[in-house]
Design a protein around this motif. Structure first.
Motif, PDB file in Angstrom:
ATOM      1  N   LEU A  77       0.850  -1.189   0.000  1.00  0.00           N
ATOM      2  CA  LEU A  77       0.000   0.000   0.000  1.00  0.00           C
ATOM      3  C   LEU A  77       0.887   1.242   0.000  1.00  0.00           C
ATOM      4  CD1 LEU A  77      -2.906   1.248   0.367  1.00  0.00           C
ATOM      5  CD2 LEU A  77      -2.390   1.303   2.817  1.00  0.00           C
ATOM      6  N   VAL A  78       0.619   2.153  -0.902  1.00  0.00           N
ATOM      7  CA  VAL A  78       1.348   3.421  -0.960  1.00  0.00           C
ATOM      8  C   VAL A  78       0.377   4.544  -0.593  1.00  0.00           C
ATOM      9  CG1 VAL A  78       2.698   4.994  -2.366  1.00  0.00           C
ATOM     10  CG2 VAL A  78       2.860   2.519  -2.766  1.00  0.00           C
ATOM     11  N   ILE A  79       0.745   5.305   0.413  1.00  0.00           N
ATOM     12  CA  ILE A  79      -0.040   6.474   0.802  1.00  0.00           C
ATOM     13  C   ILE A  79       0.767   7.701   0.409  1.00  0.00           C
ATOM     14  CG2 ILE A  79      -1.218   7.701   2.666  1.00  0.00           C
ATOM     15  CD1 ILE A  79      -1.188   5.094   4.287  1.00  0.00           C
ATOM     16  N   SER A  80       0.211   8.524  -0.438  1.00  0.00           N
ATOM     17  CA  SER A  80       0.921   9.730  -0.867  1.00  0.00           C
ATOM     18  C   SER A  80       0.496  10.908   0.008  1.00  0.00           C
ATOM     19  CB  SER A  80       0.618  10.025  -2.332  1.00  0.00           C
ATOM     20  OG  SER A  80      -0.766  10.285  -2.491  1.00  0.00           O
ATOM     21  N   ALA A  81       1.376  11.883   0.124  1.00  0.00           N
ATOM     22  CA  ALA A  81       1.068  13.123   0.857  1.00  0.00           C
ATOM     23  C   ALA A  81       0.420  12.826   2.205  1.00  0.00           C
ATOM     24  CB  ALA A  81       0.168  14.018   0.015  1.00  0.00           C
ATOM     25  N   SER A  82       1.161  12.157   3.071  1.00  0.00           N
ATOM     26  CA  SER A  82       0.611  11.717   4.364  1.00  0.00           C
ATOM     27  C   SER A  82       0.024  12.873   5.166  1.00  0.00           C
ATOM     28  CB  SER A  82       1.711  11.045   5.195  1.00  0.00           C
ATOM     29  OG  SER A  82       2.186   9.892   4.561  1.00  0.00           O
ATOM     30  N   GLN A  83      -1.059  12.555   5.872  1.00  0.00           N
ATOM     31  CA  GLN A  83      -1.715  13.524   6.730  1.00  0.00           C
ATOM     32  C   GLN A  83      -1.737  12.982   8.163  1.00  0.00           C
ATOM     33  OE1 GLN A  83      -5.618  13.862   4.998  1.00  0.00           O
ATOM     34  NE2 GLN A  83      -4.855  14.779   3.089  1.00  0.00           N
ATOM     35  N   LEU A  84      -1.898  13.882   9.121  1.00  0.00           N
ATOM     36  CA  LEU A  84      -1.902  13.446  10.522  1.00  0.00           C
ATOM     37  C   LEU A  84      -3.002  12.411  10.770  1.00  0.00           C
ATOM     38  CD1 LEU A  84      -1.279  16.842  12.354  1.00  0.00           C
ATOM     39  CD2 LEU A  84       0.383  15.037  11.837  1.00  0.00           C
ATOM     40  N   GLY A  85      -4.106  12.556  10.064  1.00  0.00           N
ATOM     41  CA  GLY A  85      -5.221  11.617  10.217  1.00  0.00           C
ATOM     42  C   GLY A  85      -4.951  10.231   9.661  1.00  0.00           C
ATOM     43  N   ASP A  86      -3.812  10.060   9.004  1.00  0.00           N
ATOM     44  CA  ASP A  86      -3.451   8.731   8.495  1.00  0.00           C
ATOM     45  C   ASP A  86      -2.839   7.862   9.589  1.00  0.00           C
ATOM     46  OD1 ASP A  86      -2.296  10.117   5.321  1.00  0.00           O
ATOM     47  OD2 ASP A  86      -4.296   9.424   5.927  1.00  0.00           O
ATOM     48  N   SER A  87      -2.530   8.438  10.719  1.00  0.00           N
ATOM     49  CA  SER A  87      -1.974   7.651  11.836  1.00  0.00           C
ATOM     50  C   SER A  87      -3.008   6.622  12.273  1.00  0.00           C
ATOM     51  CB  SER A  87      -1.615   8.567  13.008  1.00  0.00           C
ATOM     52  OG  SER A  87      -0.558   9.422  12.673  1.00  0.00           O
ATOM     53  N   ALA A  88      -2.635   5.347  12.160  1.00  0.00           N
ATOM     54  CA  ALA A  88      -3.584   4.261  12.421  1.00  0.00           C
ATOM     55  C   ALA A  88      -2.869   2.931  12.234  1.00  0.00           C
ATOM     56  CB  ALA A  88      -4.774   4.334  11.459  1.00  0.00           C
ATOM     57  N   MET A  89      -3.597   1.840  12.521  1.00  0.00           N
ATOM     58  CA  MET A  89      -3.135   0.506  12.147  1.00  0.00           C
ATOM     59  C   MET A  89      -3.642   0.215  10.741  1.00  0.00           C
ATOM     60  SD  MET A  89      -1.355  -1.323  14.309  1.00  0.00           S
ATOM     61  CE  MET A  89      -1.718  -3.031  13.921  1.00  0.00           C
ATOM     62  N   TYR A  90      -2.827  -0.470   9.950  1.00  0.00           N
ATOM     63  CA  TYR A  90      -3.204  -0.837   8.603  1.00  0.00           C
ATOM     64  C   TYR A  90      -3.064  -2.347   8.436  1.00  0.00           C
ATOM     65  CZ  TYR A  90      -3.244   4.073   7.409  1.00  0.00           C
ATOM     66  OH  TYR A  90      -3.551   5.405   7.366  1.00  0.00           O
ATOM     67  N   PHE A  91      -4.140  -2.945   7.926  1.00  0.00           N
ATOM     68  CA  PHE A  91      -4.167  -4.394   7.751  1.00  0.00           C
ATOM     69  C   PHE A  91      -4.319  -4.747   6.275  1.00  0.00           C
ATOM     70  CE2 PHE A  91      -4.284  -5.881  12.052  1.00  0.00           C
ATOM     71  CZ  PHE A  91      -4.856  -4.847  12.772  1.00  0.00           C
ATOM     72  N   CYS A  92      -3.511  -5.700   5.853  1.00  0.00           N
ATOM     73  CA  CYS A  92      -3.622  -6.291   4.524  1.00  0.00           C
ATOM     74  C   CYS A  92      -4.426  -7.584   4.668  1.00  0.00           C
ATOM     75  CB  CYS A  92      -2.227  -6.570   3.987  1.00  0.00           C
ATOM     76  SG  CYS A  92      -2.154  -7.335   2.355  1.00  0.00           S
ATOM     77  N   ALA A  93      -5.279  -7.883   3.701  1.00  0.00           N
ATOM     78  CA  ALA A  93      -6.118  -9.082   3.773  1.00  0.00           C
ATOM     79  C   ALA A  93      -6.267  -9.691   2.384  1.00  0.00           C
ATOM     80  CB  ALA A  93      -7.491  -8.745   4.355  1.00  0.00           C
ATOM     81  N   MET A  94      -6.584 -10.977   2.372  1.00  0.00           N
ATOM     82  CA  MET A  94      -6.766 -11.682   1.107  1.00  0.00           C
ATOM     83  C   MET A  94      -7.976 -12.588   1.197  1.00  0.00           C
ATOM     84  SD  MET A  94      -4.217 -14.388  -0.821  1.00  0.00           S
ATOM     85  CE  MET A  94      -4.174 -15.527   0.549  1.00  0.00           C
ATOM     86  N   ARG A  95      -8.720 -12.673   0.090  1.00  0.00           N
ATOM     87  CA  ARG A  95      -9.768 -13.676  -0.034  1.00  0.00           C
ATOM     88  C   ARG A  95      -9.379 -14.581  -1.185  1.00  0.00           C
ATOM     89  NH1 ARG A  95     -16.222 -13.210   0.469  1.00  0.00           N
ATOM     90  NH2 ARG A  95     -16.685 -15.391   0.028  1.00  0.00           N
ATOM     91  N   GLU A  96      -9.291 -15.874  -0.923  1.00  0.00           N
ATOM     92  CA  GLU A  96      -8.938 -16.842  -1.957  1.00  0.00           C
ATOM     93  C   GLU A  96     -10.184 -17.297  -2.689  1.00  0.00           C
ATOM     94  OE1 GLU A  96      -5.124 -19.467  -0.672  1.00  0.00           O
ATOM     95  OE2 GLU A  96      -6.963 -19.841   0.458  1.00  0.00           O
ATOM     96  N   GLY A  97     -10.149 -17.281  -4.006  1.00  0.00           N
ATOM     97  CA  GLY A  97     -11.250 -17.840  -4.787  1.00  0.00           C
ATOM     98  C   GLY A  97     -12.490 -16.983  -4.744  1.00  0.00           C
ATOM     99  N   TRP A  98     -13.472 -17.369  -5.532  1.00  0.00           N
ATOM    100  CA  TRP A  98     -14.724 -16.629  -5.610  1.00  0.00           C
ATOM    101  C   TRP A  98     -15.900 -17.526  -5.282  1.00  0.00           C
ATOM    102  CZ3 TRP A  98     -13.410 -12.030  -5.175  1.00  0.00           C
ATOM    103  CH2 TRP A  98     -12.253 -11.556  -5.817  1.00  0.00           C
ATOM    104  N   ASN A  99     -15.656 -18.548  -4.469  1.00  0.00           N
ATOM    105  CA  ASN A  99     -16.738 -19.442  -4.080  1.00  0.00           C
ATOM    106  C   ASN A  99     -17.353 -19.004  -2.771  1.00  0.00           C
ATOM    107  OD1 ASN A  99     -16.174 -21.184  -6.279  1.00  0.00           O
ATOM    108  ND2 ASN A  99     -14.486 -22.058  -5.110  1.00  0.00           N
ATOM    109  N   THR A 100     -18.609 -19.349  -2.615  1.00  0.00           N
ATOM    110  CA  THR A 100     -19.275 -19.109  -1.346  1.00  0.00           C
ATOM    111  C   THR A 100     -18.542 -19.854  -0.234  1.00  0.00           C
ATOM    112  OG1 THR A 100     -21.416 -18.867  -2.406  1.00  0.00           O
ATOM    113  CG2 THR A 100     -21.427 -19.487  -0.096  1.00  0.00           C
ATOM    114  N   GLY A 101     -18.360 -19.196   0.859  1.00  0.00           N
ATOM    115  CA  GLY A 101     -17.729 -19.841   1.996  1.00  0.00           C
ATOM    116  C   GLY A 101     -16.236 -19.625   2.087  1.00  0.00           C
ATOM    117  N   ASN A 102     -15.646 -18.897   1.155  1.00  0.00           N
ATOM    118  CA  ASN A 102     -14.223 -18.612   1.260  1.00  0.00           C
ATOM    119  C   ASN A 102     -13.981 -17.573   2.346  1.00  0.00           C
ATOM    120  OD1 ASN A 102     -14.205 -18.910  -2.226  1.00  0.00           O
ATOM    121  ND2 ASN A 102     -13.137 -20.290  -0.862  1.00  0.00           N
TER     122      ASN A 102
END
Lengths: 116, 116
Positions: A77-102
């Protein structure tokens, strides 16, 4: 093996500078989606950006862009022109496949602090 | 706007008590999820459900059960609360992957549970 790896527990960036938060993923499924979420100190999880595995171009949403390198299995993730309000936790996530129940897989997060 | 609500923001219970955490979503989403979030461990999936009365174990189901009697409501149950279940609990919902490609999860505000 971890499905999502975020190797930076904490990051600092000067206000108005750009910052890159690293994320690598592990999957053998050709169809998957990658997501970034922001969690401020208030605790709510805010969706930022999405990249599909078949997307040819990197996703962008305002000041956020996703640097998708499929062969390296990275989705930074690239955040350009950082602002004070960007201070936070950042989480990356993945969903595998496009089936129900993944299910979704989340990384351990990166704490970003923007310095005035 | 999608809205996911959780019954309590803060909850304090005693060891051995039965605890119910309720989650309601108003967007007719098929999928609902329960996570716990602990510092340094990110979000870990407890249970998820892709249809009414259907449930699937996540990565850490031990000590928890779930109930989904109606599509909009997904309950997490701690049968006999223990101190190691002190954590932030996050509920999320998402549409079926067949309905939209970038089907991100929408999160509730979280419940911070303390077990004494």
């Amino acid at each position: 093996a971890q499905k999502i790896t975020q190797t930076q527990p904490g990051m600092f960036v000067q206000e108005k500078e750009a910052v890159t938060l690293d994320c690598t993923y592990d999957t053998s499924d050709p169809s998957y989606g990658l997501f970034w979420y922001k969690q401020p100190s208030s605790g709510e999880m805010i969706f930022l950006i999405y990249q599909g595995s078949y997307d040819q171009q990197n996703a962008t949403e305002g000041r956020y862009s996703l640097n998708f390198q499929k062969a390296r299995k990275s989705a930074n993730l690239v955040i350009s022109a950082s602002q004070l309000g960007d201070s936070a936790m950042y989480f990356c996530a993945m969903r595998e496949g496009w089936n129900t129940g993944n299910q979704f897989y989340f990384g351990t997060g990166t704490s970003l602090t923007v310095i005035p | 706007d999608v809205k996911v609500t959780q019954s309590s923001r803060y909850l304090v219970k005693r060891t051995g008590e039965k605890v119910f955490l309720e989650c309601v979503q108003d967007m007719d989403h098929e999928n609902m999820f329960w996570y716990r979030q602990d510092p340094g461990l990110g979000l870990r999936l407890i249970y998820f459900s892709y249809d009414v009365k259907m449930k699937e174990k996540g990565d850490i189901p031990e000590g928890y059960s779930v109930s989904r009697e109606k599509k909009e409501r997904f309950s997490l149950i701690l049968e006999s609360a223990s101190t190691n279940q002190t954590s932030m609990y996050l509920c999320a919902s998402s549409p079926d992957p067949g309905t939209t490609r970038d089907n991100e999860q929408f999160f509730g505000p979280g419940t911070r549970l303390t077990v004494l």
